[in-house]
Design a protein around this motif. Sequence first.
Motif, mmCIF file in Angstrom:
data_model
loop_
_atom_site.group_PDB
_atom_site.id
_atom_site.type_symbol
_atom_site.label_atom_id
_atom_site.label_comp_id
_atom_site.label_asym_id
_atom_site.label_seq_id
_atom_site.Cartn_x
_atom_site.Cartn_y
_atom_site.Cartn_z
ATOM 1 N N ASP A 76 0.841 -1.191 0.000
ATOM 2 C CA ASP A 76 0.000 0.000 0.000
ATOM 3 C C ASP A 76 0.881 1.248 0.000
ATOM 4 O O ASP A 76 2.083 1.193 0.272
ATOM 5 N N LEU A 77 0.264 2.385 -0.286
ATOM 6 C CA LEU A 77 0.934 3.682 -0.289
ATOM 7 C C LEU A 77 0.346 4.540 0.818
ATOM 8 O O LEU A 77 -0.875 4.623 0.956
ATOM 9 N N VAL A 78 1.208 5.178 1.603
ATOM 10 C CA VAL A 78 0.784 6.087 2.664
ATOM 11 C C VAL A 78 1.328 7.467 2.340
ATOM 12 O O VAL A 78 2.518 7.625 2.075
ATOM 13 N N VAL A 79 0.439 8.468 2.367
ATOM 14 C CA VAL A 79 0.844 9.854 2.147
ATOM 15 C C VAL A 79 0.760 10.561 3.489
ATOM 16 O O VAL A 79 -0.325 10.681 4.073
ATOM 17 N N THR A 80 1.917 11.005 3.993
ATOM 18 C CA THR A 80 1.979 11.635 5.302
ATOM 19 C C THR A 80 3.222 12.495 5.448
ATOM 20 O O THR A 80 4.254 12.201 4.854
ATOM 21 N N ALA A 81 3.100 13.530 6.254
ATOM 22 C CA ALA A 81 4.265 14.324 6.636
ATOM 23 C C ALA A 81 4.766 13.883 8.007
ATOM 24 O O ALA A 81 5.770 14.389 8.496
ATOM 25 N N ASP A 82 4.088 12.941 8.616
ATOM 26 C CA ASP A 82 4.404 12.465 9.964
ATOM 27 C C ASP A 82 5.497 11.399 9.888
ATOM 28 O O ASP A 82 5.270 10.305 9.366
ATOM 29 N N ILE A 83 6.657 11.713 10.406
ATOM 30 C CA ILE A 83 7.807 10.798 10.301
ATOM 31 C C ILE A 83 7.558 9.465 11.025
ATOM 32 O O ILE A 83 7.845 8.404 10.455
ATOM 33 N N PRO A 84 7.040 9.456 12.265
ATOM 34 C CA PRO A 84 6.789 8.153 12.890
ATOM 35 C C PRO A 84 5.799 7.291 12.105
ATOM 36 O O PRO A 84 5.980 6.081 12.009
ATOM 37 N N LEU A 85 4.773 7.898 11.527
ATOM 38 C CA LEU A 85 3.836 7.132 10.701
ATOM 39 C C LEU A 85 4.538 6.597 9.462
ATOM 40 O O LEU A 85 4.359 5.435 9.092
ATOM 41 N N LEU A 103 9.885 10.458 -1.455
ATOM 42 C CA LEU A 103 9.779 9.070 -1.015
ATOM 43 C C LEU A 103 10.546 8.863 0.284
ATOM 44 O O LEU A 103 11.694 9.272 0.418
ATOM 45 N N TYR A 104 9.885 8.217 1.238
ATOM 46 C CA TYR A 104 10.570 7.775 2.453
ATOM 47 C C TYR A 104 11.139 6.386 2.164
ATOM 48 O O TYR A 104 10.422 5.515 1.669
ATOM 49 N N THR A 105 12.395 6.186 2.458
ATOM 50 C CA THR A 105 13.032 4.884 2.289
ATOM 51 C C THR A 105 13.388 4.352 3.672
ATOM 52 O O THR A 105 13.409 5.120 4.643
ATOM 53 N N PRO A 106 13.707 3.068 3.787
ATOM 54 C CA PRO A 106 14.113 2.564 5.100
ATOM 55 C C PRO A 106 15.277 3.374 5.684
ATOM 56 O O PRO A 106 15.314 3.627 6.890
ATOM 57 N N ASP A 107 16.203 3.804 4.845
ATOM 58 C CA ASP A 107 17.350 4.563 5.346
ATOM 59 C C ASP A 107 16.985 5.988 5.750
ATOM 60 O O ASP A 107 17.280 6.418 6.858
ATOM 61 N N ASN A 108 16.320 6.727 4.837
ATOM 62 C CA ASN A 108 16.093 8.134 5.162
ATOM 63 C C ASN A 108 15.018 8.320 6.234
ATOM 64 O O ASN A 108 15.058 9.275 6.988
ATOM 65 N N VAL A 109 14.055 7.413 6.334
ATOM 66 C CA VAL A 109 13.030 7.572 7.356
ATOM 67 C C VAL A 109 13.616 7.323 8.744
ATOM 68 O O VAL A 109 13.261 8.003 9.709
ATOM 69 N N ARG A 110 14.543 6.385 8.857
ATOM 70 C CA ARG A 110 15.205 6.136 10.155
ATOM 71 C C ARG A 110 16.054 7.350 10.547
ATOM 72 O O ARG A 110 16.078 7.756 11.702
ATOM 73 N N GLU A 111 16.753 7.906 9.565
ATOM 74 C CA GLU A 111 17.573 9.099 9.822
ATOM 75 C C GLU A 111 16.690 10.262 10.274
ATOM 76 O O GLU A 111 17.004 10.965 11.238
ATOM 77 N N ARG A 112 15.591 10.482 9.598
ATOM 78 C CA ARG A 112 14.680 11.580 9.967
ATOM 79 C C ARG A 112 14.038 11.337 11.326
ATOM 80 O O ARG A 112 13.839 12.274 12.094
ATOM 81 N N LEU A 113 13.703 10.105 11.611
ATOM 82 C CA LEU A 113 13.117 9.783 12.904
ATOM 83 C C LEU A 113 14.122 10.039 14.022
ATOM 84 O O LEU A 113 13.776 10.619 15.056
ATOM 85 N N ALA A 114 15.366 9.644 13.806
ATOM 86 C CA ALA A 114 16.405 9.899 14.810
ATOM 87 C C ALA A 114 16.614 11.398 15.012
ATOM 88 O O ALA A 114 16.735 11.866 16.150
ATOM 89 N N MET A 115 16.622 12.171 13.928
ATOM 90 C CA MET A 115 16.789 13.621 14.025
ATOM 91 C C MET A 115 15.594 14.244 14.757
ATOM 92 O O MET A 115 15.770 15.098 15.631
ATOM 93 N N ARG A 116 14.400 13.803 14.429
ATOM 94 C CA ARG A 116 13.199 14.304 15.098
ATOM 95 C C ARG A 116 13.260 14.027 16.591
ATOM 96 O O ARG A 116 12.985 14.888 17.417
ATOM 97 N N ASP A 117 13.610 12.796 16.950
ATOM 98 C CA ASP A 117 13.698 12.430 18.370
ATOM 99 C C ASP A 117 14.780 13.241 19.082
ATOM 100 O O ASP A 117 14.589 13.666 20.225
ATOM 101 N N PHE A 118 15.909 13.475 18.413
ATOM 102 C CA PHE A 118 16.991 14.267 18.988
ATOM 103 C C PHE A 118 16.516 15.690 19.274
ATOM 104 O O PHE A 118 16.763 16.248 20.341
#
Length: 122
Positions: A76-85, A103-118
Amino acid sequence: MTGAAKKPRIWVDADACPAAVKEILFRAAQRVRVTLTLVANQPLRTPPSPYIRTIRVAAGFDVADRRIVELLEPGDLVVTADIPLAAAAVDKGATALDPRGELYTPDNVRERLAMRDFILEA
């Protein structure tokens, strides 16, 4: 005998999705005949179409996000600006895009999630 492959669906985190993006998605869903589901905690206006539906969830932090993750399936495709989602969708085998089409990829979404959490911890 094998059944026909199930068509991927499009899920939209609709509370914060820009109206212009929703309009594009409405036209695309109709054109390619794919199910488009907008999930929000407020009523939504959509054009009449057998391919477009809405799910209204209770107000609350991440309620719409949790509902999308619960219902989506790999492919499926998810359209969101929410990084955890986006991260949860990618983890579940879905494709995730931000409303600008990135496009969120496994690599860039993890990086963005880590930056958001930081940033949230700072």
